[in-house]
Design a protein around this motif. Structure first.
Motif, PDB file in Angstrom:
ATOM      1  N   GLU A  25       0.295 -72.750 -63.057  1.00  0.00           N
ATOM      2  CA  GLU A  25      -0.595 -71.844 -63.042  1.00  0.00           C
ATOM      3  C   GLU A  25      -0.418 -71.172 -61.854  1.00  0.00           C
ATOM      4  O   GLU A  25      -0.381 -69.771 -61.761  1.00  0.00           O
ATOM      5  CB  GLU A  25      -2.147 -72.055 -63.051  1.00  0.00           C
ATOM      6  CG  GLU A  25      -2.841 -72.587 -64.467  1.00  0.00           C
ATOM      7  CD  GLU A  25      -2.562 -71.489 -65.358  1.00  0.00           C
ATOM      8  OE1 GLU A  25      -3.349 -70.501 -64.979  1.00  0.00           O
ATOM      9  OE2 GLU A  25      -1.742 -71.617 -66.378  1.00  0.00           O
TER      10      GLU A  25
ATOM     11  N   ARG B 199       2.410 -68.960 -63.009  1.00  0.00           N
ATOM     12  CA  ARG B 199       1.701 -67.739 -63.829  1.00  0.00           C
ATOM     13  C   ARG B 199       1.089 -66.769 -63.169  1.00  0.00           C
ATOM     14  O   ARG B 199       1.621 -65.622 -63.525  1.00  0.00           O
ATOM     15  CB  ARG B 199       1.158 -68.620 -64.879  1.00  0.00           C
ATOM     16  CG  ARG B 199       0.858 -67.759 -66.135  1.00  0.00           C
ATOM     17  CD  ARG B 199      -0.454 -68.111 -66.992  1.00  0.00           C
ATOM     18  NE  ARG B 199      -1.477 -68.364 -66.343  1.00  0.00           N
ATOM     19  CZ  ARG B 199      -2.538 -67.183 -66.198  1.00  0.00           C
ATOM     20  NH1 ARG B 199      -2.225 -66.212 -66.485  1.00  0.00           N
ATOM     21  NH2 ARG B 199      -3.621 -67.563 -65.487  1.00  0.00           N
ATOM     22  N   THR B 200       0.507 -67.093 -62.155  1.00  0.00           N
ATOM     23  CA  THR B 200      -0.291 -66.084 -61.446  1.00  0.00           C
ATOM     24  C   THR B 200       0.932 -65.409 -60.358  1.00  0.00           C
ATOM     25  O   THR B 200       0.205 -64.586 -59.878  1.00  0.00           O
ATOM     26  CB  THR B 200      -1.393 -66.520 -60.894  1.00  0.00           C
ATOM     27  OG1 THR B 200      -1.046 -67.665 -59.920  1.00  0.00           O
ATOM     28  CG2 THR B 200      -2.424 -67.149 -61.847  1.00  0.00           C
TER      29      THR B 200
END
Length: 213
Positions: A57, A60-61
């Motif tokens: 994550e 991904r961010t």
């Protein structure tokens, strides 16, 4: 002052923010905006769940690069919590092996199976509940907290730091010397949940707000 809780989709974001709001009148914000993160006076890196998901994550961010830059810059205080502590090290055994941020030397290891207490009682993994933390080195975030104070844990993996100087607190679980408080420079990180650790947890958060490294 602005305290930014970095929101990459993992962790007890609102619980941490509420606990910080309880100990300060400063602005506490949950954000994934790079400009807001860079502009904050203090940063909190939370984490909860599997390390693979947390690192995934963060990628991904598109915040992994920013977090790594901020760690290297050492320009402002940063508090890592739970998996947010584990992510600071080189690699975790979880999920078959996951590379982490590599800010501090050391590994994240599994407690193992068949753990027994000194009384021969079988201990559970994850390590869940209250345990004493022995302070290995003095630090401003220990102000007002007794050596051996109890904090609340939920974890199956623990940090094995590579350098003694990076270890500020440890706990014993079935003979395992878990390095549950680590840091360097403007970075301080804990495996336990200060937002769930009653008076001493709130004291640690207040110390973080007032810390001037």
């Amino acid at each position: 002052m602005t305290i930014a809780v970095i929101d990459y989709g993992m962790g007890n974001l609102h619980s941490v923010a509420k606990a910080l709001e309880h100990v300060t009148h400063e602005n506490v914000t949950i954000t994934r905006d790079p400009r807001a993160i860079r502009g904050a006076s203090r940063l909190v890196l939370p984490g909860q769940g599997a390390i693979r998901d947390c690192m995934g994550e963060l990628e991904r961010t598109e915040l992994r690069g920013l977090v790594s830059e901020l760690l290297d810059e050492q320009a402002k205080p940063l508090l890592g919590i739970c998996v947010g502590q584990q992510m600071l090290f080189e690699r975790s055994e979880e999920n078959g092996g996951v590379d982490c941020l590599g800010f501090l030397p050391g590994r994240v290891r599994h407690f193992g199976r068949g753990l027994l207490s000194t009384d021969g009682e079988r201990l559970k993994v994850p390590h869940m509940g209250w345990n004493r933390v022995v302070q290995r080195h003095a630090h401003p975030l220990w102000d007002g907290i007794e050596d051996g104070a109890r904090f609340y844990f939920v974890h199956s993996y623990y940090v094995e730091a590579g350098l003694e100087g990076d270890i500020f607190g440890a706990t014993d679980y079935a003979g395992v010397d878990a390095h549950v408080v680590t840091g360097r420079g403007t970075v301080f990180a804990v495996q336990f949940h200060p937002e769930k650790s009653a008076r001493d947890g709130l004291q640690l958060l207040e110390n973080f707000v007032n810390w001037a490294p």
